[in-house]
Design a protein around this motif. Structure first.
Motif, PDB file in Angstrom:
ATOM      1  N   ARG A 145      36.144   9.524 -28.929  1.00 58.18           N
ATOM      2  CA  ARG A 145      36.875   8.754 -29.936  1.00 58.18           C
ATOM      3  C   ARG A 145      37.961   7.923 -29.259  1.00 58.18           C
ATOM      4  O   ARG A 145      38.427   8.249 -28.176  1.00 58.18           O
ATOM      5  CB  ARG A 145      37.488   9.665 -30.995  1.00 58.18           C
ATOM      6  N   TRP A 146      38.349   6.853 -29.937  1.00 61.99           N
ATOM      7  CA  TRP A 146      39.438   6.005 -29.461  1.00 61.99           C
ATOM      8  C   TRP A 146      40.734   6.448 -30.134  1.00 61.99           C
ATOM      9  O   TRP A 146      40.747   6.849 -31.282  1.00 61.99           O
ATOM     10  CB  TRP A 146      39.168   4.536 -29.819  1.00 61.99           C
ATOM     11  N   SER A 147      41.828   6.365 -29.388  1.00 57.73           N
ATOM     12  CA  SER A 147      43.128   6.677 -30.010  1.00 57.73           C
ATOM     13  C   SER A 147      44.219   5.858 -29.323  1.00 57.73           C
ATOM     14  O   SER A 147      44.033   5.339 -28.227  1.00 57.73           O
ATOM     15  CB  SER A 147      43.445   8.176 -29.882  1.00 57.73           C
ATOM     16  N   PHE A 148      45.357   5.751 -30.013  1.00 58.67           N
ATOM     17  CA  PHE A 148      46.487   5.003 -29.461  1.00 58.67           C
ATOM     18  C   PHE A 148      47.523   5.960 -28.890  1.00 58.67           C
ATOM     19  O   PHE A 148      47.820   6.994 -29.488  1.00 58.67           O
ATOM     20  CB  PHE A 148      47.161   4.162 -30.556  1.00 58.67           C
ATOM     21  N   THR A 149      48.070   5.615 -27.732  1.00 59.69           N
ATOM     22  CA  THR A 149      49.221   6.362 -27.214  1.00 59.69           C
ATOM     23  C   THR A 149      50.479   5.632 -27.684  1.00 59.69           C
ATOM     24  O   THR A 149      50.406   4.493 -28.118  1.00 59.69           O
ATOM     25  CB  THR A 149      49.236   6.406 -25.674  1.00 59.69           C
ATOM     26  N   GLY A 150      51.605   6.260 -27.564  1.00 63.70           N
ATOM     27  CA  GLY A 150      52.857   5.579 -27.909  1.00 63.70           C
ATOM     28  C   GLY A 150      53.798   6.452 -28.709  1.00 63.70           C
ATOM     29  O   GLY A 150      55.005   6.416 -28.519  1.00 63.70           O
ATOM     30  N   ALA A 151      53.247   7.268 -29.626  1.00 62.91           N
ATOM     31  CA  ALA A 151      54.104   8.097 -30.482  1.00 62.91           C
ATOM     32  C   ALA A 151      54.888   9.110 -29.648  1.00 62.91           C
ATOM     33  O   ALA A 151      56.086   9.303 -29.842  1.00 62.91           O
ATOM     34  CB  ALA A 151      53.262   8.807 -31.541  1.00 62.91           C
ATOM     35  N   PHE A 152      54.199   9.750 -28.680  1.00 64.84           N
ATOM     36  CA  PHE A 152      54.875  10.709 -27.783  1.00 64.84           C
ATOM     37  C   PHE A 152      56.024  10.015 -27.056  1.00 64.84           C
ATOM     38  O   PHE A 152      57.150  10.499 -27.015  1.00 64.84           O
ATOM     39  CB  PHE A 152      53.890  11.232 -26.724  1.00 64.84           C
ATOM     40  N   GLU A 153      55.702   8.856 -26.449  1.00 66.31           N
ATOM     41  CA  GLU A 153      56.688   8.138 -25.640  1.00 66.31           C
ATOM     42  C   GLU A 153      57.903   7.725 -26.465  1.00 66.31           C
ATOM     43  O   GLU A 153      59.039   7.785 -25.995  1.00 66.31           O
ATOM     44  CB  GLU A 153      56.044   6.896 -24.997  1.00 66.31           C
ATOM     45  N   ALA A 154      57.644   7.302 -27.711  1.00 67.18           N
ATOM     46  CA  ALA A 154      58.756   6.888 -28.573  1.00 67.18           C
ATOM     47  C   ALA A 154      59.650   8.077 -28.901  1.00 67.18           C
ATOM     48  O   ALA A 154      60.874   8.019 -28.763  1.00 67.18           O
ATOM     49  CB  ALA A 154      58.214   6.264 -29.863  1.00 67.18           C
ATOM     50  N   ARG A 155      59.040   9.195 -29.299  1.00 62.73           N
ATOM     51  CA  ARG A 155      59.844  10.364 -29.674  1.00 62.73           C
ATOM     52  C   ARG A 155      60.576  10.970 -28.482  1.00 62.73           C
ATOM     53  O   ARG A 155      61.688  11.473 -28.616  1.00 62.73           O
ATOM     54  CB  ARG A 155      58.958  11.431 -30.346  1.00 62.73           C
TER      55      ARG A 155
END
Length: 527
Positions: A449-459
């Motif tokens: 599946r495809w997914s986006f990273t970014g939420a971890f880095e923001a938090r």
């Protein structure tokens, strides 16, 4: 929050002290970690904590089961949604913590000069003559004359609920001690701490692993607070364990320094960990009182120079029961900020204290006042000198962005980042203005599946001083044409205006990647 603010080296005008504190969208640059528990787990209270300035929620697994903490976390998610305030999640392990087991929960009174026996036989009933403990290696670890501390002083700041013992005899697996002060132990669990003695227990216990692999995985925890970190190997082992648990390979590990062993191996631990928590409750027992401040200053300085977050604990203990901190505590919070701390961690004050929201609010106000007189010029020079030359490409860009922002009195620095590293490097130089970190999500696949990273880095930037994240639209790639960059910038500027940190005719410093080049530019806003 410009460099025109007076510095502590200059005489402080008395009139400025009497001016009321001005509220702002960002209550303080220094972050606040709040421990959620009995007095702070309803949606209403958590929402008020977020509005008051809490940016990281800590879940302490020394007590409470997974279902209890899950219920609290679901309430946190509702509060985040209703307040629109981002909040990170920190799981705090139990680690090599020794405890007295008092199953009947009846209060135990201990008299000075009396004898009390510590036994590993947990089937026995706790009494003023016998205290069962959860560790069978105590008799091998201690010798006559050693100091043992038991009680709640770590959590309450009250000496009458804690007792100091001196080892007088070892009989088989039992340890006989003399009571040094009269006290009453109340509750079901009391922490036991042996001053400057190695405890032969793993740093990441089987119980900790079970919690991480279930509760931690289910909730994609942002931070793991590794209690009783004693060696760099402890951090390496924890990281190896997390790397096997799906998305938790992104979880940052904060080493909790709680005793002489952790202090002795501090430099190696700092190299391995993503951040440091100075657990001053336990450290205050392991170190002579006159040495505690020295360790704090040295440790925070090392974290600052390494560009890794330093979190200080145990600052306003008296607010567990009182609406205002003591004068010494208020000064202590300010000194932690002036030393360079990234965040203040509140434990009992928010966990079961009577005034969780007021505590967060007051600590935030003290931090904001201290930040006004933080000597950024001196700090900047010291950091540049420490980094030395030649600087790395990113370090050079980060320090240049901060220098430019201070020279032109910019109201904010906006940085585009996908991993969060560029934003953390800018924050390392402690600019006097907020840093808006625009996290650009990246698309990734595991072949299924495809997914986006970014939420971890923001938090994860929510524990770094001065860093305020926002997640960009995933349709805008990080290295892109000037047209898409401009549209993301407009969103960031609009966010800054709505927050009240950017006004007409303000200057803004922008740090972004264009193709292979990193660019720092200054823009002046029109009406």
């Amino acid at each position: 929050m410009h460099a025109t603010h007076l510095l502590l080296e200059e005489p402080i005008r008395m009139a400025s002290i009497l001016e009321p504190s001005k509220p702002s969208f960002f209550p303080a640059m220094t972050k606040i970690v709040g421990t959620l528990g009995p007095k702070s787990r309803s949606v209403e209270v958590i929402s008020s904590c977020l509005k008051a300035g809490m940016s990281v929620a800590r879940f302490d697994f020394s007590w409470g089961d997974k279902d209890y903490h899950q219920e609290t976390l679901e309430n946190l998610k509702k509060a985040v949604k209703s307040t629109k305030k981002l909040c990170a999640v920190m799981l705090d392990t139990v680690g090599a913590e020794l405890q007295v087991v008092n199953r009947s929960e009846t209060a135990i009174s201990l008299e000075a000069d009396a004898l009390v026996t510590l036994t590993p036989d947990q089937e026995k009933e706790a009494s003023s003559a016998l205290l069962p403990i959860n560790f069978d290696g105590l008799s091998k670890a201690v010798k006559n004359g050693d100091t043992i501390f038991i009680g709640q002083y770590l959590f309450t700041g009250s000496e009458t609920t804690s007792v100091w013992l001196e080892v007088t005899d070892v009989k088989g697996e039992d340890v006989v001690c003399t009571v040094k002060n009269s006290a009453t132990l109340a509750g079901s669990l009391f922490t036991l701490h042996i001053s400057q003695i190695h405890i032969d227990l793993p740093t990441l216990t089987d119980a900790d692993k079970e919690v991480i692999s279930t509760w931690g995985v289910r909730n994609n925890i942002d931070f793991l607070s590794l209690s009783y970190t004693r060696h760099a190997e402890d951090v390496r082992q924890a990281r190896a364990y997390l790397s096997k648990l799906g998305d938790l390979h992104q979880t940052q590990i904060f080493a909790k320094i709680e005793n002489i062993e952790g202090l002795t191996h501090f430099d190696e631990i700092l190299r391995e960990a993503d951040g440091i928590i100075l657990s001053r409750g336990n450290l205050g027992i392991d170190l002579p009182p006159e040495k505690v401040f020295l360790f704090q200053k040295a440790a925070v300085y090392k974290c600052n120079m390494a560009g890794k977050p330093a979190v200080v604990t145990r600052v306003v203990d008296s607010m567990t029961d009182n609406l205002r901190p003591t004068r010494a505590e208020a000064t202590d919070v300010a000194n932690a900020v002036l030393d360079g701390s990234d965040a203040i961690l509140l434990g009992a004050e928010t966990l079961r204290g009577l005034y969780p929201v007021e505590t967060i609010s007051i600590v935030g106000k003290i931090c904001a006042e201290a930040e006004k007189v933080f000597n950024q010029d001196s700090y900047f020079k010291k950091t540049v000198k420490y980094v030395g030359e030649p600087m790395s490409h990113l370090e050079s860009i980060a320090s240049s962005a901060v220098r430019a922002a201070i020279k032109v009195k910019a109201s904010v620095i906006i940085v585009f980042t996908s991993s969060g590293r560029a934003a953390r490097l800018i924050a390392k130089y402690r600019p006097t203005m907020p840093v808006l970190s625009v996290v650009i999500p990246r698309l990734k696949t595991n072949q299924l599946r495809w997914s986006f990273t970014g939420a971890f880095e923001a938090r994860q930037s929510l524990v770094v001083r001065g860093l305020f994240p926002m997640l960009a639209d995933p349709r805008h790639p990080a290295e892109s044409t000037s047209a898409t960059n401009e549209s993301v910038l407009k969103v960031a500027l609009d966010h800054g205006k709505a927050s009240g940190v950017i006004k007409s005719h303000d200057r803004v410093v922008i740090c972004q990647k264009v193709g292979d080049a990193s660019v720092v530019k200054i823009i002046e806003l029109e009406d």
